[in-house]
Motif scaffolding. Structure first.
Motif, mmCIF file in Angstrom:
data_model
loop_
_atom_site.group_PDB
_atom_site.id
_atom_site.type_symbol
_atom_site.label_atom_id
_atom_site.label_comp_id
_atom_site.label_asym_id
_atom_site.label_seq_id
_atom_site.Cartn_x
_atom_site.Cartn_y
_atom_site.Cartn_z
ATOM 1 N N ASP A 494 0.842 -1.193 0.000
ATOM 2 C CA ASP A 494 0.000 0.000 0.000
ATOM 3 C C ASP A 494 0.878 1.244 0.000
ATOM 4 O OD1 ASP A 494 -2.224 1.608 0.066
ATOM 5 O OD2 ASP A 494 -2.433 1.520 2.257
ATOM 6 N N SER A 495 1.772 1.323 -0.974
ATOM 7 C CA SER A 495 2.717 2.441 -1.036
ATOM 8 C C SER A 495 2.798 3.008 -2.441
ATOM 9 C CB SER A 495 4.109 1.991 -0.572
ATOM 10 O OG SER A 495 4.108 1.613 0.790
ATOM 11 N N ASP A 496 1.660 3.054 -3.129
ATOM 12 C CA ASP A 496 1.624 3.637 -4.465
ATOM 13 C C ASP A 496 1.994 5.118 -4.392
ATOM 14 O OD1 ASP A 496 0.825 1.225 -5.463
ATOM 15 O OD2 ASP A 496 -1.312 1.719 -5.479
ATOM 16 N N TRP A 500 10.192 4.285 -3.444
ATOM 17 C CA TRP A 500 10.480 3.080 -2.670
ATOM 18 C C TRP A 500 9.419 2.905 -1.589
ATOM 19 C CZ3 TRP A 500 14.566 6.445 -3.924
ATOM 20 C CH2 TRP A 500 15.530 5.916 -4.799
ATOM 21 N N ALA A 501 8.884 1.711 -1.484
ATOM 22 C CA ALA A 501 7.914 1.444 -0.423
ATOM 23 C C ALA A 501 8.573 1.575 0.940
ATOM 24 C CB ALA A 501 7.322 0.048 -0.584
ATOM 25 N N ALA A 502 9.842 1.236 1.014
ATOM 26 C CA ALA A 502 10.554 1.294 2.284
ATOM 27 C C ALA A 502 12.046 1.370 2.021
ATOM 28 C CB ALA A 502 10.232 0.078 3.150
ATOM 29 N N ALA A 503 12.770 1.695 3.074
ATOM 30 C CA ALA A 503 14.237 1.620 3.084
ATOM 31 C C ALA A 503 14.648 0.860 4.323
ATOM 32 C CB ALA A 503 14.845 3.014 3.088
ATOM 33 N N ASN A 509 18.426 -7.561 3.983
ATOM 34 C CA ASN A 509 17.175 -7.102 4.577
ATOM 35 C C ASN A 509 16.245 -6.562 3.508
ATOM 36 O OD1 ASN A 509 17.468 -7.672 7.345
ATOM 37 N ND2 ASN A 509 18.684 -5.832 7.685
ATOM 38 N N ALA A 510 16.775 -5.678 2.655
ATOM 39 C CA ALA A 510 15.956 -5.088 1.604
ATOM 40 C C ALA A 510 15.429 -6.155 0.652
ATOM 41 C CB ALA A 510 16.776 -4.048 0.836
ATOM 42 N N ALA A 511 16.262 -7.136 0.313
ATOM 43 C CA ALA A 511 15.853 -8.180 -0.624
ATOM 44 C C ALA A 511 14.681 -8.984 -0.085
ATOM 45 C CB ALA A 511 17.028 -9.099 -0.922
ATOM 46 N N GLY A 512 14.743 -9.370 1.184
ATOM 47 C CA GLY A 512 13.653 -10.156 1.750
ATOM 48 C C GLY A 512 12.335 -9.408 1.745
ATOM 49 N N PHE A 513 12.365 -8.145 2.153
ATOM 50 C CA PHE A 513 11.137 -7.351 2.159
ATOM 51 C C PHE A 513 10.623 -7.108 0.748
ATOM 52 C CE2 PHE A 513 13.100 -5.616 6.227
ATOM 53 C CZ PHE A 513 12.285 -6.382 7.049
ATOM 54 N N GLN A 514 11.526 -6.905 -0.200
ATOM 55 C CA GLN A 514 11.126 -6.643 -1.579
ATOM 56 C C GLN A 514 10.549 -7.886 -2.246
ATOM 57 O OE1 GLN A 514 13.621 -4.097 -4.206
ATOM 58 N NE2 GLN A 514 13.810 -5.920 -5.480
ATOM 59 N N LEU A 515 11.224 -9.015 -2.080
ATOM 60 C CA LEU A 515 10.733 -10.257 -2.688
ATOM 61 C C LEU A 515 9.413 -10.680 -2.065
ATOM 62 C CD1 LEU A 515 14.143 -12.151 -2.849
ATOM 63 C CD2 LEU A 515 12.781 -11.457 -4.829
ATOM 64 N N GLY A 516 9.265 -10.475 -0.757
ATOM 65 C CA GLY A 516 8.024 -10.865 -0.092
ATOM 66 C C GLY A 516 6.843 -10.015 -0.460
ATOM 67 N N SER A 517 7.080 -8.731 -0.724
ATOM 68 C CA SER A 517 5.976 -7.811 -0.985
ATOM 69 C C SER A 517 5.800 -7.465 -2.451
ATOM 70 C CB SER A 517 6.201 -6.515 -0.197
ATOM 71 O OG SER A 517 7.337 -5.814 -0.688
ATOM 72 N N GLY A 518 6.868 -7.634 -3.239
ATOM 73 C CA GLY A 518 6.820 -7.217 -4.629
ATOM 74 C C GLY A 518 6.959 -5.721 -4.796
ATOM 75 N N SER A 519 7.283 -5.006 -3.734
ATOM 76 C CA SER A 519 7.430 -3.549 -3.771
ATOM 77 C C SER A 519 8.907 -3.181 -3.640
ATOM 78 C CB SER A 519 6.639 -2.906 -2.626
ATOM 79 O OG SER A 519 5.270 -3.256 -2.703
ATOM 80 N N ILE A 548 10.247 7.950 -0.128
ATOM 81 C CA ILE A 548 10.333 6.723 0.672
ATOM 82 C C ILE A 548 9.204 6.731 1.694
ATOM 83 C CG2 ILE A 548 11.804 5.287 2.127
ATOM 84 C CD1 ILE A 548 14.210 6.860 1.083
ATOM 85 N N HIS A 549 8.446 5.645 1.759
ATOM 86 C CA HIS A 549 7.298 5.600 2.665
ATOM 87 C C HIS A 549 7.702 5.198 4.088
ATOM 88 C CE1 HIS A 549 2.721 4.545 2.981
ATOM 89 N NE2 HIS A 549 3.134 5.400 3.900
ATOM 90 N N TYR A 550 8.410 4.083 4.209
ATOM 91 C CA TYR A 550 8.731 3.551 5.542
ATOM 92 C C TYR A 550 10.229 3.305 5.683
ATOM 93 C CZ TYR A 550 3.722 2.478 5.585
ATOM 94 O OH TYR A 550 2.365 2.565 5.522
#
Length: 611
Positions: A494-496, A500-503, A509-519, A548-550
């Protein structure tokens, strides 16, 4: 067709071993999987090898391997199979190409033995079922060896130039490691090609030019593109591919002076025993002593063409083994996959050359001695895993060694199969166990365990005693990617409207969150968290402009060398924004509407004064 049946069986067996339950490893090395995902979504990220679709920072290698995975993910979707299958197919191709190379001068039997040894080397099974750049590196270097053999046969400048192209593209897979084969390739051509010395020297100059062009064109493009129009070059301190190639992934690996390396060196004790030790022995050393024996004995027994290849593969083996044994910088056990083709080729050529002279007592003794060494080495490596199998291999090996010593009178139909089984049973069983075990993380290790590196892994203790190098929980750390929960995934998706949805600090760390969310998730500080990308000032500008959202996680990783920008960013976020917890992950909303620009500026100044 009947003549090709053994090769077809070898190829099919290798394919089954490398593809069987391949998806069980999931994202394998999430660092490169995230880059493949980014490349599947953005051609800009694909070309530069960025770890996120928005192109914040690149992987700390040249991107040829992620190009292949990114294209596969574009065609077949972003999933474990689309990312891992290309490496498995590279493994099959490497086995076939090694067979073709050895077969040219040593015959079909030597080619089949060479291919089988490569296919059943445990570290090869690991890396051809994994998504590190080593699979592409090995394939391209074997291709370079094939071209060098063809060039040496007829003093062909064209084939030698193609060898240079293969090595150049291998540089684009794993940088300076590709160049370890060049001394062997060059000296073999200079010594054995049927042409005048000056002509051969000219051919070598052309081939070296091919290496530079094939490996340097991408470097030149990146250096010419303005820094603001491309991702930051991960692993460098000055946003430069040249610095990365010459420093962190170049001379720094030899000297131990890799600026930005977390852990500050201490990558195991170098020396002649490193390849036989606890960490690397089970990966590559099963047939390494055998290769040394057969290299020497095979040179004595071999014909002219066989000696050419023994010089080439032996040079590859010796130079690479010496560098791996004595380098002081970052080195991992899986690097030894680069030795596997040379070991296979030397064993295939040497064994067949000695078998041809088996009626001579010296040749029979050399064959028997090589197999006895193999049996003893495999016995020692198997003891910690299966005592029963270790004893079986030792008994079979010694029995086969006796048969080889008496090969002038012993029936070949019994001795040869027994010798092959005795030599390959140990590494073969360990390879099957490797294929049956899912492997993930930044430092995989072959074997039947859970993928943990023998001898222990790197663990870095961060501020407050937080372990940043180990586990696979909600925050993964330096070596492993996190597994985000459902609530966090929904939050990131929910970061349209944000770049970047997050940093978060660190690429895994970034890879896991990105692969899991697709964002897209920005990896602050790159792989180790020690790259100055972004700086605190740049990060603050990104926050103010709503890109950057989060921010996920807390304090950054300690920087013994390199930049401390990630630590400063994490500290600033902690001091400026209110934390919440989502699925056990600390989350900071960087769009907190209760903070005005003046509030943020005041806190910037306060944080700076405190430092």
């Amino acid at each position: 067709m009947r003549a090709r049946l053994p090769l077809l069986l070898l190829s099919a067996g290798t394919a089954v071993l490398y593809l069987w339950r391949l998806g069980d490893s999931g994202w394998a090395n999430a660092y490169y999987s995230a880059a493949a995902q980014a490349g599947a979504e953005s051609w800009h990220a694909w070309f530069f090898g960025a770890t996120d679709p928005a192109g914040g920072i690149t992987v700390d290698k040249t991107p040829a391997a992620t190009w292949v995975m990114g294209l596969s993910a574009r065609l077949f979707g972003v999933n474990a199979w689309s990312i891992l299958v290309p490496q498995a197919l590279m493994g099959v191709a490497s086995v076939v190409l090694l067979h073709a190379t050895v077969r040219r001068t040593a015959g079909e039997a030597a080619g089949l033995i060479a291919g089988a040894v490569l296919a059943l080397t445990p570290v090869a099974v690991l890396m051809f079922r994994f998504n590190n750049p080593d699979a592409l590196l090995v394939l391209l270097l074997v291709a370079g060896a094939y071209c060098t053999v063809r060039a040496t046969e007829t003093a062909s400048a064209r084939w030698l130039a193609l060898a240079g192209v293969a090595v150049g593209f291998a540089f684009l897979a794993k940088m300076a490691q590709a160049f370890l084969v060049l001394p062997a390739f060059g000296l073999v051509y200079l010594a054995f090609a049927p042409a005048a010395v000056l002509r051969k020297a000219w051919h070598l100059a052309v081939a070296l030019g091919a290496v530079v062009v094939a490996g340097g064109w991408w470097v030149l493009v990146v250096e010419l593109v303005p820094a603001g129009s491309r991702p930051y070059i991960g692993g460098s301190q000055s946003n430069s591919v040249l610095e990365l190639a010459l420093g962190y992934n170049g001379l720094g690996r030899l000297t131990g002076e890799e600026i930005g390396s977390v852990g500050g060196g201490g990558w195991g004790s170098g020396g002649w025993g490193r390849l036989l030790g606890a960490e690397m022995g089970s990966q590559i050393a099963w047939l390494l002593p055998t290769a040394v024996v057969l290299l020497v004995a095979g040179w004595w027994a071999g014909r002219a063409g066989e000696r050419v290849q023994l010089a080439l593969w032996g040079g590859w083996l010796v130079v690479t083994a010496v560098v791996f044994s004595f380098m002081n910088g970052i080195i991992h056990a899986y690097y030894t996959v680069a030795l596997a083709p040379a070991i296979g080729a030397v064993i295939g050529i040497g064994a067949v050359a000695l078998w041809r002279k088996r009626r001579e007592p010296a040749a029979a003794a050399a064959l028997a001695g090589a197999l006895a060494v193999t049996a003893l080495q495999c016995y020692l490596l198997l003891l910690d895993w299966s005592t029963t199998l270790a004893v079986v291999v030792l008994v079979l090996g010694l029995a086969a060694a006796v048969g080889l010593f008496l090969s002038a009178v012993a029936p070949a139909v019994v001795v040869v199969p027994l010798a092959l089984v005795a030599a390959l049973l140990g590494p073969g069983a360990y390879s099957v166990a490797t294929a049956a075990t899912p492997h993930s993380g930044a430092i995989p290790s072959a074997g039947p365990g859970p993928g943990d590196r023998p001898g222990g892994g790197l663990v870095v203790v961060g501020p407050g005693g937080a372990v940043t190098g180990g586990g696979t929980g909600r925050m993964g750390g330096l070596l492993h990617a996190p597994d985000p929960g459902d609530d966090l995934v929904r939050l990131l998706r929910d970061s349209d409207g944000f770049t970047w949805a997050a940093a978060t600090v660190g690429s895994n760390n970034a890879a896991g969150f990105q692969l899991g969310s697709g964002s897209p998730v920005l990896a602050v500080g790159g792989f180790n968290g020690t790259d100055p990308a972004p700086t605190l000032e740049q990060f603050q500008t990104m926050v103010r402009s709503g890109r950057i959202h989060y921010f996920l996680g807390g304090a950054g990783m300690p920087a013994e060398t390199g930049s401390d920008a990630s630590e400063r960013i994490a500290e600033w976020v902690e001091a400026t924004f209110t934390p919440t917890t989502v699925d056990d992950v600390t989350v900071y909303d960087l769009t907190d509407r209760n903070l005005t620009d003046q509030d943020i500026t005041d806190r910037d100044l306060t944080a700076g004064a405190q430092r």
